[in-house]
Design a protein around this motif. Structure first.
Motif, PDB file in Angstrom:
ATOM      1  N   LEU A 144       0.836  -1.210   0.000  1.00 26.14           N
ATOM      2  CA  LEU A 144       0.000   0.000   0.000  1.00 26.14           C
ATOM      3  C   LEU A 144       0.871   1.261   0.000  1.00 26.14           C
ATOM      4  N   ALA A 145       1.976   1.205   0.742  1.00 27.18           N
ATOM      5  CA  ALA A 145       2.904   2.350   0.749  1.00 27.18           C
ATOM      6  C   ALA A 145       3.505   2.557  -0.636  1.00 27.18           C
ATOM      7  N   ALA A 146       3.800   1.423  -1.328  1.00 23.69           N
ATOM      8  CA  ALA A 146       4.348   1.512  -2.690  1.00 23.69           C
ATOM      9  C   ALA A 146       3.326   2.114  -3.655  1.00 23.69           C
ATOM     10  N   LEU A 147       2.031   1.961  -3.326  1.00 25.33           N
ATOM     11  CA  LEU A 147       0.966   2.572  -4.146  1.00 25.33           C
ATOM     12  C   LEU A 147       0.715   4.030  -3.750  1.00 25.33           C
ATOM     13  N   HIS A 202      -7.345   5.464  -1.358  1.00 27.11           N
ATOM     14  CA  HIS A 202      -7.236   4.014  -1.489  1.00 27.11           C
ATOM     15  C   HIS A 202      -8.461   3.359  -0.849  1.00 27.11           C
ATOM     16  N   LEU A 203      -8.944   2.288  -1.466  1.00 30.50           N
ATOM     17  CA  LEU A 203     -10.128   1.578  -0.970  1.00 30.50           C
ATOM     18  C   LEU A 203      -9.902   0.074  -1.093  1.00 30.50           C
ATOM     19  N   LYS A 225      -8.050   6.886  -6.041  1.00 29.93           N
ATOM     20  CA  LYS A 225      -7.110   6.522  -7.111  1.00 29.93           C
ATOM     21  C   LYS A 225      -6.851   5.016  -7.209  1.00 29.93           C
ATOM     22  N   HIS A 226      -6.925   4.298  -6.079  1.00 29.80           N
ATOM     23  CA  HIS A 226      -6.578   2.874  -6.073  1.00 29.80           C
ATOM     24  C   HIS A 226      -7.660   2.062  -5.355  1.00 29.80           C
ATOM     25  N   VAL A 227      -8.151   1.023  -6.028  1.00 30.38           N
ATOM     26  CA  VAL A 227      -9.119   0.102  -5.430  1.00 30.38           C
ATOM     27  C   VAL A 227      -8.493  -1.290  -5.410  1.00 30.38           C
ATOM     28  N   VAL A 228      -8.483  -1.909  -4.207  1.00 29.97           N
ATOM     29  CA  VAL A 228      -7.896  -3.245  -4.041  1.00 29.97           C
ATOM     30  C   VAL A 228      -9.015  -4.221  -3.696  1.00 29.97           C
TER      31      VAL A 228
END
Length: 712
Positions: A144-147, A202-203, A225-228
């Motif tokens: 997540l930190a890398a994202l 992030h989600l 921006k990011h969905v996991v």
């Protein structure tokens, strides 16, 4: 004449049974009494559990077990959630931590009504050890930190109760990412509102929720921006907004172990750092995000765990309630802290009879055999009605023996004793519905009726602790002690907080009331949260006293008994003034009438322009269908519910129950509407804790309200 003969025969048949029970009681009582320490348990039940620190009847009331000062943490120095988890990993490394069942196959099953239900065949539980979870938490945090997720930057989770939810939470606690939580059944408008209000980038979600709920609304969340997604299966990334990247959890884990990301410095949280913004599903209006810091949760869980004797590595907890609810989240974090193993489930797969379990295969309780279980009253009421409907199907001898055993054990429990022979001969099979090993059940989220509490005590052979707390107090407030044999009360203040009563003169409640002081419940202590996110106007329910202690005004009305235990007697928001000036507590009416066997759920409604109460009822399908058959009324379930005669039948039963429990004349509903559809969180008519959403129910039944009040 036949009835008289049957009654005489029944008495003759039961005489030797009564004699046997009497002989057994006489011969076994003394050995059992001393071997089980029953006398000491009775003393513990009757002891004073809390008293006023000021000597005044309005409090504050504090547990006598921590009377000098409120408890803030259970493990010295472990003052943040990441430290608690690290401590657990050190102590329980290779032991089972989180367990999930594999889906072996899915089958469609046609119902007599023509509906198709999806049925599952599930395998055994697969377990991650504490070391395994620790490793995944490290990798996921690095990924997540890398994202681009930075410490103290919010990340949202919108997901069903499952192991990945808890893994995500522990990841966020370790890396100081405040976690924004949403119920999996929350409506689209509320989700968009919460995501935009907290500005998350992030989600974390599931593949199903991503495809069915999120896909259509992501374009309304420009900061996301990011969905996991946490599932193993492949999800198509087409059709999503250009600025939003879709990742699998596995790909984020792989990103986290790349050399350039391993060893990245972790910024650990402080006790005063934000841990969770928990969006309540809310019984009225838009959801509010409750801001919870690490020290709030540590204090709340310290209080809760003190009321669960023997909590430790021998325990297995079954997790199926919504993890976005503070009761379930704190229960699971506490279980991890104390080395319990957590097996994941759902309301649809909980028992062998659950809706998604294929007939002949095993539900989660049968496979996991939990020792600890949390439940909301709605689920306990359902279990009660299911078991009692099966009793009604027994032959006359079986039914009579069950009733005799039930009444005998009920009397023993009321006196503070037990009935081991009844447990072994009569209730062993009932216990197996929940796996047969449950030693403590904890009820929260809404009032539990005394009748249901006693039923669970008798049939499942375990104490039922009833708790009271709110999201705003980390779910902590009061919990009944295991030794307390009373019903209808929610226990004494936990060791982490204290309780005051504030006079509510308009409602008729004051600290001078007899025989016990009453008033609005105020909870104070280190577990009281920091208020609502960006809702300055809503924070008037929080205040800080002259000593610097935070308090929350609950809006619930309570009564304090001489032993320091609390009973919830009313709610300020549920009070309606009728045209003639009488005050009606809708919650009180509903709680009383839920004991009616014909009723699965009920919402009382009153308009201040009218002089009587009306109600919407979800009837018990089995009971109502049987009554319709007796009266020669045929038709579909929907037709039965709209039949005027069936409305009259339910209304007659309501009046009978209401009279027996001494409701006032003006409190008894005079008209009823029967709803063929049950109220579930998916319908939007109840919260995930099955609390009524009065505004939504009013809008849903507006036409029926007008009809029952003589309008259109």
């Amino acid at each position: 004449m036949h009835l008289q003969v049957d009654s005489v025969l029944q008495s003759i048949l039961l005489f030797p049974v009564h004699l046997l029970v009497w002989l057994y009681s006489v011969l076994s009582f003394l050995p059992w009494y001393y071997m089980t320490g029953a006398g000491q348990k009775k003393v513990m039940s009757k002891r004073v559990k809390a008293r006023s620190t000021s000597g005044c009847t309005d409090g504050p009331y504090r547990s006598i077990d921590h009377f000098d000062r409120l408890a803030k943490e259970d493990f010295p120095g472990k003052d943040t959630l990441d430290k608690l988890f690290d401590h657990a990993v050190e102590r329980f490394g290779d032991a089972h931590c989180l367990g999930t069942r594999d889906v072996l196959s899915e089958e469609n099953e046609m119902q007599p009504t023509g509906k198709v239900f999806k049925k599952l065949i599930l395998g055994e539980y697969r377990w991650l050890s504490y070391n395994d979870v620790d490793s995944v938490v490290s990798q996921f945090g690095s990924g997540l930190a890398a994202l681009g997720l930075q410490p103290k930057s919010t990340i949202a989770i919108f997901c069903e109760t499952r192991a990945e939810w808890m893994i995500t939470a522990q990841t966020c606690f370790r890396h100081n990412f405040p976690l924004v939580t949403f119920y999996a059944t929350l409506g689209e408008e509320a989700i968009v509102f919460g995501l935009n209000e907290t500005g998350v980038s992030h989600l974390v979600t599931s593949a199903e929720l991503l495809e069915t709920k999120l896909k259509d609304i992501l374009h309304q969340c420009p900061k996301l921006k990011h969905v996991v997604y946490v599932d193993q299966k492949k999800v198509s990334t087409e059709g999503y907004p250009a600025g939003t990247s879709i990742h699998s959890m596995q790909s984020v884990l792989e990103l986290g172990v790349r050399p350039e990301h391993v060893g990245r410095e972790i910024v650990r949280p402080e006790p005063s750092d934000l841990a969770v913004i928990m969006y309540t599903s809310g019984s009225t209006g838009r959801p509010k995000g409750v801001m919870i810091i690490h020290s709030n949760l540590i204090a709340g869980m310290t209080g809760q765990c003190e009321r669960i004797p023997g909590l430790g590595p021998k325990d297995t907890y079954i997790a199926y309630l919504p993890l976005a609810h503070v009761l379930e989240m704190t229960a699971e974090i506490s279980c991890v802290t104390y080395g319990c193993r957590i097996g994941y489930s759902s309301p649809q797969t909980l028992s062998d009879q659950s809706t998604k379990i294929k007939k002949g295969s095993k539900g989660d309780c049968s496979v996991l055999r939990p020792s600890l279980m949390a439940a909301v009253p709605e689920i306990m009421d359902r279990i009660n009605k299911n078991v009692m409907s099966k009793v009604q199907e027994m032959n006359i001898i079986q039914k009579t023996l069950f009733t005799l055993g039930y009444k005998y054990k009920l009397e023993q429990i009321k006196r503070g004793y037990d009935a081991p022979l009844c447990n072994a001969l009569l209730f062993k099979k009932v216990k197996k519905l929940l796996g047969g090993r449950v030693r403590i059940m904890l009820s929260g989220g809404a009032p539990l009726s005394p009748a249901t509490q006693r039923f669970m005590n008798v049939c499942f052979c375990c104490p039922v602790g009833q708790g009271y707390g709110l999201t705003e107090t980390c779910g902590a407030g009061t919990i009944t002690e295991v030794a307390d044999i009373s019903t209808g009360r929610v226990g004494a203040p936990l060791i982490c907080c204290e309780i005051r009563l504030r006079d509510w003169v308009e409602g008729g409640y004051t600290s001078k009331d007899q025989p016990n002081p009453r008033g609005e419940i105020l909870i104070g202590g280190p577990n009281v949260t920091m208020g609502y996110y960006r809702k300055e106007n809503s924070n008037q329910d929080f205040f800080v006293d002259e000593t610097g202690q935070r308090w929350f005004c609950t809006g619930d009305v309570g009564e304090i008994f001489p032993d320091g235990c609390l009973q919830i007697v009313d709610r300020k928001k549920d009070l309606v003034k009728l045209q003639a000036g009488e005050y009606v507590s809708l919650g009180k009416v509903e709680s009383a009438l839920k004991n009616c066997p014909l009723i699965d759920n009920i919402c009382a409604y009153a308009n201040s322009d009218q002089n009587y109460v009306i109600s919407f009822v979800v009837p018990n399908q089995k009971q109502l269908t049987a009554l319709a058959k007796q009266r020669g009324i045929m038709g579909t379930w929907e037709e039965l519910c709209t039949h005027p005669e069936m409305e009259s039948v339910v209304l007659k039963e309501i009046k009978l129950v209401a009279t027996n429990i001494k409701l006032q004349r003006f409190e008894i509903p005079l008209k009823v509407h029967l709803s063929p559809e049950p109220w579930t969180p998916e319908t939007g008519l109840v919260t995930d804790a099955f609390k009524l959403k009065r505004k939504e129910l009013k809008n849903h039944y507006l036409h029926d309200i007008e009809r029952m009040y003589g309008g259109k």
